[in-house]
Motif scaffolding. Structure first.
Motif, PDB file in Angstrom:
ATOM      1  N   ALA A  54       0.823  -1.217   0.000  1.00 55.39           N
ATOM      2  CA  ALA A  54       0.000   0.000   0.000  1.00 55.39           C
ATOM      3  C   ALA A  54       0.856   1.265   0.000  1.00 55.39           C
ATOM      4  O   ALA A  54       0.331   2.353   0.215  1.00 55.39           O
ATOM      5  N   ALA A  55       2.163   1.074  -0.210  1.00 58.97           N
ATOM      6  CA  ALA A  55       3.104   2.209  -0.281  1.00 58.97           C
ATOM      7  C   ALA A  55       3.287   2.923   1.047  1.00 58.97           C
ATOM      8  O   ALA A  55       3.647   4.104   1.077  1.00 58.97           O
ATOM      9  N   ILE A  56       3.067   2.227   2.141  1.00 60.08           N
ATOM     10  CA  ILE A  56       3.414   2.766   3.455  1.00 60.08           C
ATOM     11  C   ILE A  56       4.899   2.526   3.669  1.00 60.08           C
ATOM     12  O   ILE A  56       5.400   1.430   3.451  1.00 60.08           O
ATOM     13  N   THR A  57       5.590   3.575   4.105  1.00 59.75           N
ATOM     14  CA  THR A  57       7.038   3.493   4.213  1.00 59.75           C
ATOM     15  C   THR A  57       7.506   3.599   5.660  1.00 59.75           C
ATOM     16  O   THR A  57       6.817   4.157   6.526  1.00 59.75           O
ATOM     17  N   ASN A  58       8.694   3.076   5.895  1.00 59.97           N
ATOM     18  CA  ASN A  58       9.327   3.201   7.194  1.00 59.97           C
ATOM     19  C   ASN A  58      10.825   3.233   6.968  1.00 59.97           C
ATOM     20  O   ASN A  58      11.330   2.601   6.028  1.00 59.97           O
ATOM     21  N   TYR A  59      11.531   3.965   7.840  1.00 56.77           N
ATOM     22  CA  TYR A  59      12.967   4.158   7.670  1.00 56.77           C
ATOM     23  C   TYR A  59      13.705   3.974   8.985  1.00 56.77           C
ATOM     24  O   TYR A  59      13.157   4.260  10.059  1.00 56.77           O
ATOM     25  N   VAL A  60      14.939   3.551   8.885  1.00 53.09           N
ATOM     26  CA  VAL A  60      15.791   3.584  10.065  1.00 53.09           C
ATOM     27  C   VAL A  60      16.056   5.047  10.406  1.00 53.09           C
ATOM     28  O   VAL A  60      16.114   5.910   9.512  1.00 53.09           O
ATOM     29  N   ASP A  61      16.191   5.338  11.692  1.00 50.90           N
ATOM     30  CA  ASP A  61      16.296   6.740  12.115  1.00 50.90           C
ATOM     31  C   ASP A  61      17.437   7.486  11.427  1.00 50.90           C
ATOM     32  O   ASP A  61      17.320   8.673  11.122  1.00 50.90           O
ATOM     33  N   SER A  62      18.529   6.808  11.167  1.00 53.01           N
ATOM     34  CA  SER A  62      19.716   7.477  10.645  1.00 53.01           C
ATOM     35  C   SER A  62      19.540   8.014   9.218  1.00 53.01           C
ATOM     36  O   SER A  62      20.361   8.812   8.759  1.00 53.01           O
ATOM     37  N   VAL A  63      18.487   7.581   8.520  1.00 47.32           N
ATOM     38  CA  VAL A  63      18.298   8.057   7.149  1.00 47.32           C
ATOM     39  C   VAL A  63      17.008   8.854   6.976  1.00 47.32           C
ATOM     40  O   VAL A  63      16.731   9.353   5.872  1.00 47.32           O
ATOM     41  N   LYS A  64      16.240   8.988   8.032  1.00 43.96           N
ATOM     42  CA  LYS A  64      14.976   9.728   7.926  1.00 43.96           C
ATOM     43  C   LYS A  64      15.245  11.161   7.474  1.00 43.96           C
ATOM     44  O   LYS A  64      16.121  11.836   8.000  1.00 43.96           O
ATOM     45  N   GLY A  65      14.453  11.603   6.507  1.00 45.30           N
ATOM     46  CA  GLY A  65      14.632  12.940   5.964  1.00 45.30           C
ATOM     47  C   GLY A  65      15.682  13.031   4.887  1.00 45.30           C
ATOM     48  O   GLY A  65      15.806  14.075   4.226  1.00 45.30           O
ATOM     49  N   ARG A  66      16.452  11.969   4.685  1.00 44.22           N
ATOM     50  CA  ARG A  66      17.507  11.990   3.660  1.00 44.22           C
ATOM     51  C   ARG A  66      17.247  10.986   2.533  1.00 44.22           C
ATOM     52  O   ARG A  66      17.606  11.227   1.382  1.00 44.22           O
ATOM     53  N   PHE A  67      16.673   9.856   2.885  1.00 40.54           N
ATOM     54  CA  PHE A  67      16.416   8.796   1.903  1.00 40.54           C
ATOM     55  C   PHE A  67      14.917   8.678   1.647  1.00 40.54           C
ATOM     56  O   PHE A  67      14.109   8.939   2.546  1.00 40.54           O
ATOM     57  N   ALA A  68      14.557   8.246   0.448  1.00 39.85           N
ATOM     58  CA  ALA A  68      13.156   8.031   0.114  1.00 39.85           C
ATOM     59  C   ALA A  68      13.033   6.754  -0.718  1.00 39.85           C
ATOM     60  O   ALA A  68      13.724   6.594  -1.736  1.00 39.85           O
ATOM     61  N   ILE A  69      12.167   5.868  -0.262  1.00 37.16           N
ATOM     62  CA  ILE A  69      11.914   4.631  -0.986  1.00 37.16           C
ATOM     63  C   ILE A  69      10.595   4.761  -1.744  1.00 37.16           C
ATOM     64  O   ILE A  69       9.614   5.286  -1.212  1.00 37.16           O
ATOM     65  N   THR A  70      10.603   4.316  -2.980  1.00 39.20           N
ATOM     66  CA  THR A  70       9.395   4.350  -3.797  1.00 39.20           C
ATOM     67  C   THR A  70       9.278   3.037  -4.559  1.00 39.20           C
ATOM     68  O   THR A  70      10.265   2.318  -4.724  1.00 39.20           O
ATOM     69  N   ARG A  71       8.090   2.762  -5.036  1.00 38.80           N
ATOM     70  CA  ARG A  71       7.874   1.561  -5.821  1.00 38.80           C
ATOM     71  C   ARG A  71       7.040   1.885  -7.049  1.00 38.80           C
ATOM     72  O   ARG A  71       6.206   2.794  -7.017  1.00 38.80           O
ATOM     73  N   ASP A  72       7.253   1.121  -8.097  1.00 43.94           N
ATOM     74  CA  ASP A  72       6.492   1.243  -9.322  1.00 43.94           C
ATOM     75  C   ASP A  72       5.944  -0.142  -9.633  1.00 43.94           C
ATOM     76  O   ASP A  72       6.675  -1.014 -10.142  1.00 43.94           O
ATOM     77  N   ASN A  73       4.681  -0.360  -9.309  1.00 43.37           N
ATOM     78  CA  ASN A  73       4.110  -1.698  -9.480  1.00 43.37           C
ATOM     79  C   ASN A  73       3.931  -2.062 -10.955  1.00 43.37           C
ATOM     80  O   ASN A  73       3.859  -3.241 -11.292  1.00 43.37           O
ATOM     81  N   ALA A  74       3.849  -1.069 -11.813  1.00 41.80           N
ATOM     82  CA  ALA A  74       3.721  -1.363 -13.246  1.00 41.80           C
ATOM     83  C   ALA A  74       5.037  -1.871 -13.834  1.00 41.80           C
ATOM     84  O   ALA A  74       5.039  -2.683 -14.759  1.00 41.80           O
ATOM     85  N   MET A  75       6.140  -1.396 -13.257  1.00 42.41           N
ATOM     86  CA  MET A  75       7.468  -1.776 -13.767  1.00 42.41           C
ATOM     87  C   MET A  75       8.152  -2.808 -12.881  1.00 42.41           C
ATOM     88  O   MET A  75       9.254  -3.255 -13.204  1.00 42.41           O
TER      89      MET A  75
END
Length: 119
Positions: A54-75
Protein backbone atom coordinates in the motif's frame (compact mmCIF):
# COMPACT_ATOMS: atom_id res chain seq x y z
CA UNK A 1 12.75 -18.14 -10.71
CA UNK A 2 12.87 -15.09 -8.49
CA UNK A 3 15.38 -12.40 -9.35
CA UNK A 4 16.10 -9.10 -7.65
CA UNK A 5 18.64 -7.10 -9.62
CA UNK A 6 20.07 -3.94 -8.08
CA UNK A 7 21.64 -1.09 -9.98
CA UNK A 8 22.84 2.43 -9.34
CA UNK A 9 25.46 1.96 -6.67
CA UNK A 10 28.88 3.50 -6.88
CA UNK A 11 30.85 6.42 -5.57
CA UNK A 12 29.22 9.49 -4.09
CA UNK A 13 30.39 12.55 -2.26
CA UNK A 14 29.29 13.67 1.16
CA UNK A 15 26.28 15.93 0.74
CA UNK A 16 25.53 14.48 -2.67
CA UNK A 17 22.93 12.06 -3.97
CA UNK A 18 22.71 8.57 -5.39
CA UNK A 19 19.76 6.54 -6.57
CA UNK A 20 19.47 2.78 -6.29
CA UNK A 21 16.99 0.70 -8.24
CA UNK A 22 15.90 -2.91 -7.96
CA UNK A 23 14.12 -4.78 -10.72
CA UNK A 24 12.09 -7.75 -9.53
CA UNK A 25 10.88 -10.74 -11.49
CA UNK A 26 9.28 -14.06 -10.57
CA UNK A 27 7.19 -12.63 -7.72
CA UNK A 28 3.80 -11.00 -7.38
CA UNK A 29 5.44 -7.64 -6.95
CA UNK A 30 2.33 -5.62 -6.15
CA UNK A 31 1.63 -7.83 -3.14
CA UNK A 32 5.19 -7.88 -1.83
CA UNK A 33 6.82 -5.87 0.92
CA UNK A 34 9.97 -4.38 -0.59
CA UNK A 35 12.93 -3.09 1.35
CA UNK A 36 16.49 -1.93 1.17
CA UNK A 37 19.05 -3.22 3.65
CA UNK A 38 22.71 -2.39 4.03
CA UNK A 39 25.70 -4.08 5.54
CA UNK A 40 29.24 -3.10 6.38
CA UNK A 41 31.98 -5.63 7.14
CA UNK A 42 31.79 -6.95 10.68
CA UNK A 43 28.29 -5.62 11.31
CA UNK A 44 24.81 -7.04 11.01
CA UNK A 45 22.72 -6.26 8.00
CA UNK A 46 20.30 -3.46 8.87
CA UNK A 47 17.00 -2.44 7.36
CA UNK A 48 17.28 1.00 5.78
CA UNK A 49 13.82 1.50 4.29
CA UNK A 50 10.72 -0.57 3.66
CA UNK A 51 7.62 0.00 1.56
CA UNK A 52 4.45 -2.03 1.82
CA UNK A 53 2.12 -3.01 -1.03
CA UNK A 54 0.00 0.00 0.00
CA UNK A 55 3.10 2.21 -0.28
CA UNK A 56 3.41 2.77 3.45
CA UNK A 57 7.04 3.49 4.21
CA UNK A 58 9.33 3.20 7.19
CA UNK A 59 12.97 4.16 7.67
CA UNK A 60 15.79 3.58 10.07
CA UNK A 61 16.30 6.74 12.12
CA UNK A 62 19.72 7.48 10.65
CA UNK A 63 18.30 8.06 7.15
CA UNK A 64 14.98 9.73 7.93
CA UNK A 65 14.63 12.94 5.96
CA UNK A 66 17.51 11.99 3.66
CA UNK A 67 16.42 8.80 1.90
CA UNK A 68 13.16 8.03 0.11
CA UNK A 69 11.91 4.63 -0.99
CA UNK A 70 9.39 4.35 -3.80
CA UNK A 71 7.87 1.56 -5.82
CA UNK A 72 6.49 1.24 -9.32
CA UNK A 73 4.11 -1.70 -9.48
CA UNK A 74 3.72 -1.36 -13.25
CA UNK A 75 7.47 -1.78 -13.77
CA UNK A 76 8.12 -4.13 -10.82
CA UNK A 77 10.80 -1.84 -9.49
CA UNK A 78 11.67 -0.34 -6.13
CA UNK A 79 14.04 2.58 -5.78
CA UNK A 80 15.96 4.29 -3.04
CA UNK A 81 16.76 7.96 -3.51
CA UNK A 82 19.64 8.83 -1.22
CA UNK A 83 20.36 12.49 -0.54
CA UNK A 84 22.61 14.41 1.83
CA UNK A 85 24.92 11.45 1.79
CA UNK A 86 27.29 10.84 4.68
CA UNK A 87 30.44 8.70 4.79
CA UNK A 88 28.65 6.43 7.26
CA UNK A 89 26.19 5.53 4.49
CA UNK A 90 28.99 3.55 2.90
CA UNK A 91 27.88 -0.09 2.71
CA UNK A 92 26.69 -2.83 0.43
CA UNK A 93 23.01 -2.23 -0.20
CA UNK A 94 20.66 -5.14 -0.75
CA UNK A 95 17.18 -5.25 -2.24
CA UNK A 96 14.77 -7.43 -0.27
CA UNK A 97 11.33 -8.84 -1.03
CA UNK A 98 8.96 -10.50 1.41
CA UNK A 99 6.11 -12.31 -0.28
CA UNK A 100 3.10 -13.62 1.63
CA UNK A 101 0.99 -16.09 -0.29
CA UNK A 102 -1.63 -18.13 1.56
CA UNK A 103 0.18 -19.18 4.74
CA UNK A 104 3.65 -19.07 3.25
CA UNK A 105 6.15 -16.28 3.73
CA UNK A 106 9.13 -16.19 1.40
CA UNK A 107 12.10 -13.85 1.56
CA UNK A 108 14.36 -13.00 -1.36
CA UNK A 109 17.56 -10.98 -1.69
CA UNK A 110 19.41 -9.28 -4.47
CA UNK A 111 23.12 -9.70 -4.96
CA UNK A 112 23.96 -6.32 -3.44
CA UNK A 113 25.44 -3.12 -4.78
CA UNK A 114 28.30 -1.19 -3.23
CA UNK A 115 27.79 2.42 -2.19
CA UNK A 116 30.86 4.37 -1.15
CA UNK A 117 30.58 7.93 0.14
CA UNK A 118 33.71 10.03 0.35
CA UNK A 119 34.13 13.08 2.56
Amino acid sequence: QVQLVESGGGLGQAGGSLRLSCAASGITFSRSNMAWYRQVPGKQREMVAVISPAAITNYVDSVKGRFAITRDNAMNTVSLQMSSLKPEDTAVYYCNAVVRENSTVSTYWGQGTQVTVTS
